[in-house]
Design a protein around this motif. Sequence first.
Motif, PDB file in Angstrom:
ATOM      1  N   GLY A  96     -11.650   1.126  13.510  1.00  0.00           N
ATOM      2  CA  GLY A  96     -12.152   1.271  12.150  1.00  0.00           C
ATOM      3  C   GLY A  96     -11.300   0.518  11.143  1.00  0.00           C
ATOM      4  N   SER A  97     -11.892   0.211  10.010  1.00  0.00           N
ATOM      5  CA  SER A  97     -11.174  -0.437   8.922  1.00  0.00           C
ATOM      6  C   SER A  97     -10.857   0.635   7.886  1.00  0.00           C
ATOM      7  CB  SER A  97     -12.028  -1.544   8.309  1.00  0.00           C
ATOM      8  OG  SER A  97     -11.355  -2.123   7.220  1.00  0.00           O
ATOM      9  N   LEU A  98      -9.660   1.188   7.942  1.00  0.00           N
ATOM     10  CA  LEU A  98      -9.279   2.286   7.077  1.00  0.00           C
ATOM     11  C   LEU A  98      -9.039   1.773   5.661  1.00  0.00           C
ATOM     12  CD1 LEU A  98      -8.536   5.342   7.126  1.00  0.00           C
ATOM     13  CD2 LEU A  98      -6.175   4.610   7.383  1.00  0.00           C
ATOM     14  N   GLU A  99      -9.722   2.357   4.698  1.00  0.00           N
ATOM     15  CA  GLU A  99      -9.548   1.966   3.304  1.00  0.00           C
ATOM     16  C   GLU A  99      -8.343   2.689   2.709  1.00  0.00           C
ATOM     17  OE1 GLU A  99     -11.185  -0.307   1.612  1.00  0.00           O
ATOM     18  OE2 GLU A  99     -12.382  -0.776   3.379  1.00  0.00           O
ATOM     19  N   PRO A 100      -7.624   2.035   1.780  1.00  0.00           N
ATOM     20  CA  PRO A 100      -6.466   2.699   1.160  1.00  0.00           C
ATOM     21  C   PRO A 100      -6.819   4.041   0.531  1.00  0.00           C
ATOM     22  CG  PRO A 100      -6.453   0.361   0.628  1.00  0.00           C
ATOM     23  CD  PRO A 100      -7.747   0.637   1.332  1.00  0.00           C
ATOM     24  N   ASP A 101      -7.996   4.161  -0.080  1.00  0.00           N
ATOM     25  CA  ASP A 101      -8.375   5.422  -0.721  1.00  0.00           C
ATOM     26  C   ASP A 101      -8.446   6.574   0.264  1.00  0.00           C
ATOM     27  OD1 ASP A 101      -9.432   4.602  -3.644  1.00  0.00           O
ATOM     28  OD2 ASP A 101      -9.938   3.049  -2.195  1.00  0.00           O
ATOM     29  N   ARG A 221      -3.655  -8.572  -7.618  1.00  0.00           N
ATOM     30  CA  ARG A 221      -3.321  -7.172  -7.373  1.00  0.00           C
ATOM     31  C   ARG A 221      -1.830  -7.013  -7.065  1.00  0.00           C
ATOM     32  NH1 ARG A 221      -8.346  -7.223  -4.569  1.00  0.00           N
ATOM     33  NH2 ARG A 221      -7.322  -7.237  -2.528  1.00  0.00           N
ATOM     34  N   ARG A 222      -1.289  -7.966  -6.320  1.00  0.00           N
ATOM     35  CA  ARG A 222       0.137  -7.887  -5.994  1.00  0.00           C
ATOM     36  C   ARG A 222       0.999  -8.002  -7.257  1.00  0.00           C
ATOM     37  NH1 ARG A 222      -0.391 -10.474  -1.727  1.00  0.00           N
ATOM     38  NH2 ARG A 222      -0.032 -12.593  -2.480  1.00  0.00           N
ATOM     39  N   TRP A 247       0.425  -0.365  -1.033  1.00  0.00           N
ATOM     40  CA  TRP A 247       0.848  -1.521  -0.233  1.00  0.00           C
ATOM     41  C   TRP A 247      -0.315  -2.069   0.596  1.00  0.00           C
ATOM     42  CZ3 TRP A 247       1.608  -2.828   4.989  1.00  0.00           C
ATOM     43  CH2 TRP A 247       2.351  -4.005   5.186  1.00  0.00           C
ATOM     44  N   LEU A 248      -1.133  -1.182   1.137  1.00  0.00           N
ATOM     45  CA  LEU A 248      -2.306  -1.648   1.872  1.00  0.00           C
ATOM     46  C   LEU A 248      -3.253  -2.422   0.962  1.00  0.00           C
ATOM     47  CD1 LEU A 248      -3.171   1.447   4.086  1.00  0.00           C
ATOM     48  CD2 LEU A 248      -2.229  -0.730   4.849  1.00  0.00           C
ATOM     49  N   GLU A 249      -3.300  -2.043  -0.306  1.00  0.00           N
ATOM     50  CA  GLU A 249      -4.179  -2.717  -1.257  1.00  0.00           C
ATOM     51  C   GLU A 249      -3.661  -4.097  -1.631  1.00  0.00           C
ATOM     52  OE1 GLU A 249      -7.545  -3.054  -3.629  1.00  0.00           O
ATOM     53  OE2 GLU A 249      -7.051  -1.386  -2.312  1.00  0.00           O
ATOM     54  N   VAL A 250      -2.344  -4.259  -1.708  1.00  0.00           N
ATOM     55  CA  VAL A 250      -1.798  -5.494  -2.284  1.00  0.00           C
ATOM     56  C   VAL A 250      -0.886  -6.266  -1.339  1.00  0.00           C
ATOM     57  CG1 VAL A 250      -1.879  -4.406  -4.538  1.00  0.00           C
ATOM     58  CG2 VAL A 250       0.277  -4.419  -3.296  1.00  0.00           C
ATOM     59  N   GLU A 255       5.592  -9.265   4.089  1.00  0.00           N
ATOM     60  CA  GLU A 255       6.204  -8.660   2.912  1.00  0.00           C
ATOM     61  C   GLU A 255       6.458  -7.183   3.184  1.00  0.00           C
ATOM     62  OE1 GLU A 255       5.686  -8.882  -1.878  1.00  0.00           O
ATOM     63  OE2 GLU A 255       3.889  -8.864  -0.656  1.00  0.00           O
ATOM     64  N   PRO A 256       7.682  -6.676   2.935  1.00  0.00           N
ATOM     65  CA  PRO A 256       7.979  -5.273   3.240  1.00  0.00           C
ATOM     66  C   PRO A 256       7.190  -4.334   2.330  1.00  0.00           C
ATOM     67  CG  PRO A 256       9.771  -6.244   1.984  1.00  0.00           C
ATOM     68  CD  PRO A 256       8.852  -7.374   2.352  1.00  0.00           C
ATOM     69  N   SER A 257       6.884  -3.163   2.873  1.00  0.00           N
ATOM     70  CA  SER A 257       6.126  -2.195   2.086  1.00  0.00           C
ATOM     71  C   SER A 257       6.955  -1.614   0.961  1.00  0.00           C
ATOM     72  CB  SER A 257       5.628  -1.063   2.990  1.00  0.00           C
ATOM     73  OG  SER A 257       6.728  -0.374   3.560  1.00  0.00           O
TER      74      SER A 257
END
Length: 887
Positions: A96-101, A221-222, A247-250, A255-257
């Motif tokens: 599955g593609s887990l969404e950040p929300d 977003r980043r 972090w998942l969003e951007v 790049e470290p979380s």
Amino acid sequence: MPARTGGAEKVPSEQLVPGLLEGLAAVAGRWIDPGARGSAAVEDGYRRLLDAVLRRLFLHAARQRGLVPAAGPALRPELEAELAAMLDGLPVLARGSLEPDQLGEVYEWLLGLRPQLGPGGLALRPGDARRRTGSHYTPRSMTDPIVRRTLEPLLAGLADGGPPSSQALLGLRVCDPAMGGGAFLLAACRRLAEAVVEAWEREGALAGITATHGSASRHARRLVARHCLYGVDRDPVAVAVARMSLWLEVGSPGEPSSFVDHRLRCGDALVGLSAAQLRGLSWEPSAEAVELGPDPHDAPERARIAGDVLVGAFFAHARAAARRAELALRRAELAAWLGRAPVGPPPIPIERWAHAARDRLRPFHWPVEFPELLSDPRPLAIVGNPPFMGKNAIRAAGGPSQLPWLLALHPGAHGNADLSAHFLRRAASLIASRGTIGFIATNTIAQGDTRASGLRALLRDGFVIYDATSLRPWPGEASVSVSVVHLAKGLPRPSRAPRLDDRAVVAIDSRLRPVAERPEPRRLHANLGIGFVGSYVLGMGFTLTPEQRDALVAEDPRHAERIKPYLGGAELNSSPTQGFMRYVIDLGDLSLEQARGWPRLLEIVEREVKPERDRNNREAYRRYWWQFGEKRPALQEALRSCSRCLVTPRVSKHLVVAFQPVGRVFSEQLDVFVLDRHAHLALLQSRIHERWARRLSSSLEDRLRYSVSACFETLPLPDELASLEAIGERLDGARAAVMVRRGIGLTKLYNGLRAPAGGDPELDGLRVLHEELDRAVLRAYGWSALEVPPYSEPTTAREAEAWRRFDDAVVERLHELNARRAAEEASLGEPAKGEGITDAPRQESTTSMPSRTGGSEAGDPASPTRSGATPGSSAVDPGRGVSATTR
């Protein structure tokens, strides 16, 4: 659950949670010794379990997005095998593609679990943590529009009406002081990034940025996450979820979380000290200034330690004197440490105090943690959904010192205010000169003490409400109704009119009404000493069934003197005759020795009441266990002059008043008016009084919460009441006959009356009578021109508009008349009684009351009260207003 297929698919939330349960069951028992029974073992295992679940979700989603190598090292190598086994048990997550929300949704669900340690290890059961803490993850259907509306005035003000530049957009700041899983920050990140990309396109930079960074949206977003977003939460798991989600969003591969960690911090946004308090080494603003040394911005660690030590002193004791003594002790230790040159590590006592405060309280000192928010003049947006917590929940969650701390933090706030009011005050303190606030709050935000402590205080401080939703149901499982408020300060006048409930209005006041804010109504001296809260029995062991009462009287006829009919709100609303169903043992204010004269009754009270009273926190309740908690002697004295009185439930769906004989004990769930004429029944049962009460009182769910001080003592009475006597008597008799005939109480009767009219001639007749009564009351006030809407609740837009016009017109006129009456009283030398809004039971009043002697609305001089009066008693002249002739 979907099968494992090669393609990526979004995991439905309703399938995600059951999958997690399966995985939890597979690994839970491995981290706790089944033989251990201590709560510390349960807590440690639960924490490790949460940590593993969240890390596994994070790793899986990050790998799906290519942010970490598919076969790379895990964050916790020692748990990799167990986590991999857990993942094998979760087919729903495998492809599955887990969404950040969704991380936030999982976090909310995990909050609802309660760990139990049994023979098989750790088990997770449904719990009440979400209800107790008022924590609910806000769905995207709410966060996105709230964030857009909160940012709208800021975006419009960046370039004097023109489109903002990308540099200006990246200078905006957004903070959520109770961020939970970060839902609002995710929405803010998306919205600002969208605006930044639009600006790049206007500036001709979009092609170059795309060529350099790949996705312009992701790069935007980043940048927003790095420069614009701030968040605080006292739950470390929530902070971890928010960091992962953002972090998942951007994030980008390699790049470290941790690049967002410094902006998303763990702490209690409402527990901490200001820069001045830190420099003065005291939470008291008037304390003698003791220089901390370097400014908190320059020496943050020392300031943090000092702040934690000082906050810990406040929470170390429940009594103010003990707090001050503790503060003096700790200030001396801190001053000695900070006065050394050079300043070395803190001594052991200071270190212990600081650690204890951090472990228990998690203080968050804003000038230390986010100094740029307080010193940077750039616009700031505060967004969020603070926990839904009332006074009792605040005490239960934070202990006996939590409420005193909030009241010290926000001068003028009320102890009855919900937590949302304090978050509003905190948000306002962060906005130095320019900014907006967009909050979800319980519907009490616009009512009673919560309104006075929050919205009203902000409007006084220069904020304006530019958008609000007065009431909407929560879209999730929580059975609550919420309000949404947007406020602004220091911004140019918006080109768009304020909107209330999605309707353009001229202004919005702190009650979320479409009018400008106006001064609070004053408690009128002429109305004092008439309305009272009933007796607080405090111990249901005092109550008796009719059969128990009869048996006791048969034993000893003297018992009848001390056993009285007992009436509460439920009986008043449900009985066709508003009759009582219980008795109560009433030993009055007898001493214990005197009470022994009724040994049988004292024996019952000692057996049924005393054990409960012995556990009460108030010494007086424990010491005088045979007496009611609050006896209301002024009420009892006032009732001596009447054969009957009027009562209304303090909490009820409908505002209803009814006559009662005075020989009863009225519970604290009833408000009692020392008024005995049908004219006063007519006035108090009218919609003129009801609209005033609903505007000034608070509510409990969908029920009115009547307050004597707020609703009656501020109500300007008509000068002439004789015309209301006949119609009040007609209403009293007509509705009594209907209730007896149908076997229903007041609640069911008024449910029927407020339902759409037609088909029931008897109810239709009562509706017409109520409308006649309203017109009669309007005539008594001199407002005959006002149109009375149908008595039933509106069912069409036209009817709703008629109700709204009636409501606004009545309340506006009563406000004006209240101000005029208060000015009259002041001119006659009557003491001012202050603003009338409070949800707390009013203290007993023994103030004498001048009579009104008729005349115009401007009022004739009031006659002096008679000497030798008995405080609290009254007589009523049916041809005039309330008259205190026997005070």
